[in-house]
Design a protein around this motif. Structure first.
Motif, PDB file in Angstrom:
ATOM      1  N   PRO A 146       0.798  -1.229   0.000  1.00  0.00           N
ATOM      2  CA  PRO A 146       0.000   0.000   0.000  1.00  0.00           C
ATOM      3  C   PRO A 146       0.833   1.282   0.000  1.00  0.00           C
ATOM      4  N   GLU A 147       1.945   1.272   0.731  1.00  0.00           N
ATOM      5  CA  GLU A 147       2.746   2.490   0.818  1.00  0.00           C
ATOM      6  C   GLU A 147       3.509   2.793  -0.477  1.00  0.00           C
ATOM      7  N   GLN A 148       3.498   1.855  -1.439  1.00  0.00           N
ATOM      8  CA  GLN A 148       4.152   2.071  -2.731  1.00  0.00           C
ATOM      9  C   GLN A 148       3.149   2.078  -3.886  1.00  0.00           C
ATOM     10  N   ARG A 149       1.884   2.166  -3.573  1.00  0.00           N
ATOM     11  CA  ARG A 149       0.862   1.988  -4.602  1.00  0.00           C
ATOM     12  C   ARG A 149       0.917   3.073  -5.673  1.00  0.00           C
TER      13      ARG A 149
ATOM     14  N   ASP B 150       2.592   9.223  -3.252  1.00  0.00           N
ATOM     15  CA  ASP B 150       2.688   8.485  -1.992  1.00  0.00           C
ATOM     16  C   ASP B 150       3.125   9.380  -0.834  1.00  0.00           C
ATOM     17  N   LYS B 151       3.442  10.655  -1.138  1.00  0.00           N
ATOM     18  CA  LYS B 151       3.999  11.540  -0.118  1.00  0.00           C
ATOM     19  C   LYS B 151       3.214  12.827   0.082  1.00  0.00           C
TER      20      LYS B 151
ATOM     21  N   ASP C  47      -7.024   2.423  -3.567  1.00  0.00           N
ATOM     22  CA  ASP C  47      -7.106   2.809  -2.156  1.00  0.00           C
ATOM     23  C   ASP C  47      -8.523   2.649  -1.608  1.00  0.00           C
TER      24      ASP C  47
ATOM     25  N   PRO D 117      -2.912   9.736   1.680  1.00  0.00           N
ATOM     26  CA  PRO D 117      -2.206   8.728   0.916  1.00  0.00           C
ATOM     27  C   PRO D 117      -2.477   7.328   1.441  1.00  0.00           C
ATOM     28  N   ASN D 118      -2.350   6.352   0.517  1.00  0.00           N
ATOM     29  CA  ASN D 118      -2.411   4.922   0.847  1.00  0.00           C
ATOM     30  C   ASN D 118      -3.764   4.480   1.376  1.00  0.00           C
TER      31      ASN D 118
ATOM     32  N   GLN E 197      -5.474   5.381   3.877  1.00  0.00           N
ATOM     33  CA  GLN E 197      -5.533   5.181   5.321  1.00  0.00           C
ATOM     34  C   GLN E 197      -6.198   6.355   6.012  1.00  0.00           C
TER      35      GLN E 197
END
Length: 404
Positions: A137-140, A280-281, A335, A401-402, A404
């Motif tokens: 997920p953190e690299q999606r 992602d950031k 997501d 992001p992600n 979440q």
């Protein structure tokens, strides 16, 4: 959902399966864009069709792909398998490629385009769901950005090859169409032998009827918000066939017309992966807004600067807007959707945006024939501005992001 077969690769830290799927897309796009870079001009100059007909054919072709995606995506959720359907879709597209050089009339070309887009529809949602399954997920954002970049490298390499081959063959359309068959079958071989599907986690809920109302209700308000924004945005982003026709309308030669797609896809491929990493950031709605501003600028330049310089600037801006938006929209869908319904979610997303693309392409062709190219591009700018305004009140919901 990663397995040893999709272990993290040293190249960018992304799973090897994402890279493999990117190269599959790249080779198929080389094949498809060698044909599509020439097809609108071939239909208009050789077969004598109108710009409105080109718009209708392009819109119907893409809508066909989008309608097919809803069923292939749902089927991949029901089976719990993605690769089989993705490989079937790539195979179907490959076997239709020889029809293009053999077609004696517009009817055959329409049929070939239609079947080719069914192949795209069969593979699209399962492939995107497979990327979401493989990628952490953190690299999606980076995963979808990489796939878009590699896909788009194929999309500018194809027209570049088409230009060289049109020059080498003295504008022999059919010869170029025959050569385009080869990379399509390379793509099929890659997905069959180089892509490994991860094991389905035992804890993941089984979906018996993905299109049942009770299942669709699991796609929450955030998902439908993404779809709504994307649909309005798609009304502003009609078929790239009109970029090719714009090049022809300002006097570019038949041999050089495909340079439009080369330049557009070069800008697209160079921006998609960095934007994906950035997504992602930082705020994703902010990146979408930048993409919409770029589209407005592209449309205005293409409408009001009818020379080669204006064409090149407009096409570069168009490619940058694609890099800022297409992978990001796919990331937002991944997501927002539950893991067991990702195929259905991508299918529904592509169905609705595909219908919007049909409307946009038909409207673009109508405005082109009745008023002129300026009306087509200025209407696109107006829809992009509407989307930009509509994005403002929903930015907070889409910002995180992600997923979440």
């Amino acid at each position: 959902m990663n397995t040893a077969d999709n272990a993290v690769a040293p190249r960018g830290g992304l799973p090897a399966g994402v890279w493999a799927l990117g190269f599959v897309s790249m080779f198929m796009d080389i094949s498809s864009e060698m044909i599509h870079a020439l097809l609108p001009v071939y239909m208009v100059t050789v077969l004598g069709t109108s710009s409105l007909t080109v718009g209708i054919i392009e819109g119907i072709a893409e809508a066909t792909a989008s309608i097919t995606k809803i069923f292939s995506g749902a089927l991949s959720d029901w089976l719990g398998k993605r690769k089989l359907l993705a490989a079937l879709g790539y195979g179907l597209a490959a076997i239709t490629k020889p029809i293009f050089p053999l077609a004696p009339s517009i009817g055959w070309l329409v049929a070939a385009r239609f079947i080719d887009r069914i192949g795209k529809g069969v593979r699209g949602a399962p492939r995107d769901a497979l990327i979401a399954d493989i990628t952490p997920p953190e690299q999606r954002g980076a995963g979808f950005g990489l796939r878009q970049s590699l896909d788009t490298i194929g999309a500018f390499a194809g027209p570049l090859l088409a230009i060289a081959l049109m020059w080498a063959t003295a504008d022999h359309f059919q010869a170029v169409f025959w050569i385009a068959v080869i990379p399509a079958f390379v793509a099929v071989a890659l997905i069959v032998f180089a892509v490994k599907e991860p094991e389905r986690p035992a804890s993941l809920r089984r979906v018996r009827m993905p299109l049942r109302r009770s299942e669709l209700r699991r796609l929450d308000a955030t998902f439908w918000l993404v779809v709504t924004v994307a649909a309005i945005f798609t009304l502003a982003r009609f078929s790239e066939a009109f970029l090719i026709l714009r090049a022809q309308s300002i006097g570019l030669s038949l041999t050089l017309v495909p340079i439009v797609l080369v330049v557009m896809n070069l800008a697209y491929s160079l921006s998609a992966y960095p934007v994906g990493v950035l997504a992602d950031k930082v705020s994703r709605p902010m990146l979408l807004a930048v993409g919409l501003v770029l589209l407005v600028a592209a449309d205005v330049v293409l409408a009001l600067v009818p020379d080669t310089t204006g064409l090149l600037i407009g096409v570069v801006l168009w490619g940058l807007h694609m890099g800022f938006t297409q992978g990001l929209l796919a990331t937002l869908v991944a997501d927002a959707a539950p893991a067991e319904l990702r195929g259905t979610a991508f299918g529904m997303f592509n169905l609705i945006t595909g219908i919007a693309l049909l409307v946009a392409s038909v409207l673009a062709g109508f405005l082109w024939d009745q008023i002129g190219p300026q009306a087509t591009f200025l209407a696109g700018a107006a829809f992009a501005l509407v989307t930009l305004v509509g994005l403002l009140p929903v930015r907070a919901r889409l910002s995180m992001p992600n997923g979440q």
